[in-house]
Design a protein around this motif. Structure first.
Motif, PDB file in Angstrom:
ATOM      1  N   SER A   1     -11.297  57.784  11.596  1.00  0.00           N
ATOM      2  CA  SER A   1     -11.234  58.690  12.756  1.00  0.00           C
ATOM      3  C   SER A   1     -12.488  58.707  13.626  1.00  0.00           C
ATOM      4  CB  SER A   1     -10.960  60.132  12.313  1.00  0.00           C
ATOM      5  OG  SER A   1     -10.035  60.189  11.280  1.00  0.00           O
TER       6      SER A   1
ATOM      7  N   SER B   1      -5.425  47.184  12.266  1.00  0.00           N
ATOM      8  CA  SER B   1      -5.161  46.805  10.871  1.00  0.00           C
ATOM      9  C   SER B   1      -4.871  48.035  10.009  1.00  0.00           C
ATOM     10  CB  SER B   1      -6.323  46.001  10.289  1.00  0.00           C
ATOM     11  OG  SER B   1      -7.451  46.819  10.094  1.00  0.00           O
TER      12      SER B   1
ATOM     13  N   ARG C   1      -1.138  51.690   6.738  1.00  0.00           N
ATOM     14  CA  ARG C   1      -0.303  52.892   6.834  1.00  0.00           C
ATOM     15  C   ARG C   1       1.175  52.535   6.629  1.00  0.00           C
ATOM     16  NH1 ARG C   1      -2.476  57.585   9.092  1.00  0.00           N
ATOM     17  NH2 ARG C   1      -4.733  57.412   9.405  1.00  0.00           N
TER      18      ARG C   1
ATOM     19  N   SER D   1      -5.263  55.385   1.402  1.00  0.00           N
ATOM     20  CA  SER D   1      -6.441  54.703   0.853  1.00  0.00           C
ATOM     21  C   SER D   1      -6.227  54.146  -0.561  1.00  0.00           C
ATOM     22  CB  SER D   1      -7.682  55.588   0.945  1.00  0.00           C
ATOM     23  OG  SER D   1      -8.087  55.657   2.307  1.00  0.00           O
TER      24      SER D   1
ATOM     25  N   ARG E   1      -4.004  44.218  -0.201  1.00  0.00           N
ATOM     26  CA  ARG E   1      -5.011  43.647   0.698  1.00  0.00           C
ATOM     27  C   ARG E   1      -4.744  42.162   0.950  1.00  0.00           C
ATOM     28  NH1 ARG E   1      -7.966  47.485   2.048  1.00  0.00           N
ATOM     29  NH2 ARG E   1      -8.858  46.145   3.632  1.00  0.00           N
TER      30      ARG E   1
ATOM     31  N   ARG F   1     -11.571  48.257   8.507  1.00  0.00           N
ATOM     32  CA  ARG F   1     -12.673  48.556   7.589  1.00  0.00           C
ATOM     33  C   ARG F   1     -13.395  47.286   7.149  1.00  0.00           C
ATOM     34  NH1 ARG F   1     -10.497  52.350   9.142  1.00  0.00           N
ATOM     35  NH2 ARG F   1     -10.095  54.395   8.206  1.00  0.00           N
ATOM     36  N   ASP F   2     -12.652  46.190   7.103  1.00  0.00           N
ATOM     37  CA  ASP F   2     -13.183  44.953   6.502  1.00  0.00           C
ATOM     38  C   ASP F   2     -12.974  43.749   7.421  1.00  0.00           C
ATOM     39  OD1 ASP F   2     -10.405  44.903   6.411  1.00  0.00           O
ATOM     40  OD2 ASP F   2     -10.340  43.811   4.520  1.00  0.00           O
TER      41      ASP F   2
ATOM     42  N   ARG G   1      -9.778  63.973  15.129  1.00  0.00           N
ATOM     43  CA  ARG G   1      -8.476  63.726  14.508  1.00  0.00           C
ATOM     44  C   ARG G   1      -7.596  64.979  14.568  1.00  0.00           C
ATOM     45  NH1 ARG G   1      -6.618  59.607  11.643  1.00  0.00           N
ATOM     46  NH2 ARG G   1      -7.603  58.692  13.472  1.00  0.00           N
TER      47      ARG G   1
ATOM     48  N   ARG H   1     -11.016  59.596   2.107  1.00  0.00           N
ATOM     49  CA  ARG H   1     -10.678  58.204   2.452  1.00  0.00           C
ATOM     50  C   ARG H   1     -11.936  57.358   2.571  1.00  0.00           C
ATOM     51  NH1 ARG H   1      -7.715  57.121   7.292  1.00  0.00           N
ATOM     52  NH2 ARG H   1      -7.824  59.242   8.063  1.00  0.00           N
TER      53      ARG H   1
ATOM     54  N   ASP I   1     -12.481  54.130   0.439  1.00  0.00           N
ATOM     55  CA  ASP I   1     -12.627  52.885   1.191  1.00  0.00           C
ATOM     56  C   ASP I   1     -13.974  52.204   0.921  1.00  0.00           C
ATOM     57  OD1 ASP I   1     -10.168  53.511   2.304  1.00  0.00           O
ATOM     58  OD2 ASP I   1     -10.971  54.137   4.256  1.00  0.00           O
TER      59      ASP I   1
ATOM     60  N   ARG J   1     -14.105  50.905  -3.213  1.00  0.00           N
ATOM     61  CA  ARG J   1     -13.125  50.025  -3.856  1.00  0.00           C
ATOM     62  C   ARG J   1     -13.747  48.652  -4.116  1.00  0.00           C
ATOM     63  NH1 ARG J   1      -9.942  49.955   1.659  1.00  0.00           N
ATOM     64  NH2 ARG J   1     -11.099  48.293   2.698  1.00  0.00           N
TER      65      ARG J   1
HETATM   66  O1  CDP Z   1      -7.112  56.172  11.978  1.00  0.00           O
HETATM   67  P1  CDP Z   1      -8.122  56.167  10.898  1.00  0.00           P
HETATM   68  O2  CDP Z   1      -9.447  55.623  11.333  1.00  0.00           O
HETATM   69  O3  CDP Z   1      -8.269  57.459  10.233  1.00  0.00           O
HETATM   70  O4  CDP Z   1      -7.585  55.188   9.776  1.00  0.00           O
HETATM   71  P2  CDP Z   1      -6.807  53.836   9.976  1.00  0.00           P
HETATM   72  O5  CDP Z   1      -7.644  52.855  10.738  1.00  0.00           O
HETATM   73  O6  CDP Z   1      -5.444  54.120  10.456  1.00  0.00           O
HETATM   74  O7  CDP Z   1      -6.737  53.291   8.472  1.00  0.00           O
HETATM   75  C1  CDP Z   1      -6.029  54.000   7.487  1.00  0.00           C
HETATM   76  C2  CDP Z   1      -6.511  53.572   6.116  1.00  0.00           C
HETATM   77  O8  CDP Z   1      -6.178  52.195   5.893  1.00  0.00           O
HETATM   78  C3  CDP Z   1      -8.022  53.641   5.863  1.00  0.00           C
HETATM   79  O9  CDP Z   1      -8.478  54.903   5.438  1.00  0.00           O
HETATM   80  C4  CDP Z   1      -8.204  52.587   4.778  1.00  0.00           C
HETATM   81  O10 CDP Z   1      -7.924  53.116   3.507  1.00  0.00           O
HETATM   82  C5  CDP Z   1      -7.150  51.548   5.103  1.00  0.00           C
HETATM   83  N1  CDP Z   1      -7.671  50.375   5.820  1.00  0.00           N
HETATM   84  C6  CDP Z   1      -8.239  49.357   5.089  1.00  0.00           C
HETATM   85  O11 CDP Z   1      -8.361  49.473   3.881  1.00  0.00           O
HETATM   86  N2  CDP Z   1      -8.656  48.221   5.700  1.00  0.00           N
HETATM   87  C7  CDP Z   1      -8.549  48.079   7.020  1.00  0.00           C
HETATM   88  N3  CDP Z   1      -8.944  46.939   7.575  1.00  0.00           N
HETATM   89  C8  CDP Z   1      -8.004  49.112   7.795  1.00  0.00           C
HETATM   90  C9  CDP Z   1      -7.592  50.270   7.168  1.00  0.00           C
END
Ligand code: CDP
Length: 227
Positions: free
Chosen positions: A11, A32, A37, A103, A112, A133-134, A160, A183, A187, A190
């Protein structure tokens, strides 16, 4: 055309800036997080997550080939909507229920592996802005432009919360704050592809930037690199 990876905490406004940049420079935007989700929504709808949060990992792993995520432009909003197996799930993947299960699902190595393969296929030609995230560490470690975004917990929770309220979804500020902290914790800790700043990423703390200011900052980084 280059590859642009935007990573950061939950967020923090990554997707807003990623979408704006993609539209401005004519690149494809891929969310991603929406793909993870979708995996969580799929698991919930197939009864694979028990009331105590336990995931039936064997059943989910067997069903993974049935999870196909795609994005299609919504002509009305001018933004891409998320489709799970051909069905528009853009609203359903943004609920607190999905947020509270995503998460642990995204920490499963087989989840993944499947999503990373789909993401790499989408970005093979470059010309893409992907947020997550990655992305700069695991999906596109060779991305030419990597950004790591963050902001304070409270500011992120407020953004958010406002977003949920604007969509008419039930929201409680403390629940939103607890969820994003939890989260971030899952995140970042892990084993596979944890949330981490890539050594060559530019860091942006946007706690006190407006959407317009962060958009300008990002455009500048893009133009510095490509002109
Ligand atoms: O919108 P928000 O930033 O809250 O989260 P999101 O980008 O929709 O991502 C939801 C969840 O997916 C994250 O909290 C991670 O657990 C996971 N995620 C991930 O593991 N790797 C990514 N490249 C993107 C999201």
């Amino acid at each position: 055309m280059i590859t642009i990876a935007i990573d950061g905490h939950s967020s923090c406004g990554k997707s807003t800036m990623a979408k704006d940049l993609a539209r401005e420079i004519g690149y494809i935007y891929i969310d991603s997080g929406a793909m993870y989700r979708c995996c969580a929504l799929f698991a919930l709808e197939h009864g694979l997550i028990a009331a105590d949060g336990t995931i039936d990992t064997a059943a989910l792993e067997a069903l993974m080939p049935e999870i196909q995520v795609s994005f299609r432009l919504n002509a009305e909003t001018g933004r891409p909507d998320t489709y799970l197996n051909g069905e528009n799930v853009e609203q359903r993947i943004r609920t607190m229920e999905v947020s509270s299960h995503v998460s642990p699902i995204a920490a499963l190595p087989f989840v993944r592996a499947a999503m990373t393969a789909q993401q790499q296929a989408m970005g093979r030609e470059g010309g893409i802005v992907m947020d997550g995230r990655d992305i700069g560490t695991a999906v596109f470690p060779d991305a030419e432009l990597k950004i790591f975004v963050t902001a304070s917990d409270e500011i992120r929770a407020q953004r958010r919360y406002d977003e949920l309220v604007a969509k008419g979804q039930p929201a409680d500020f403390q629940e939103v704050l607890d969820n994003l902290r939890e989260r971030d914790r899952i995140d970042s800790t892990r084993e596979v592809a944890p949330l981490r700043q890539a050594p060559d990423a530019l860091v942006l703390d946007n706690s006190h930037l407006t959407i317009e200011e962060q958009k300008q900052w990002l455009l500048e980084q893009y133009f510095k690199l490509t002109h």
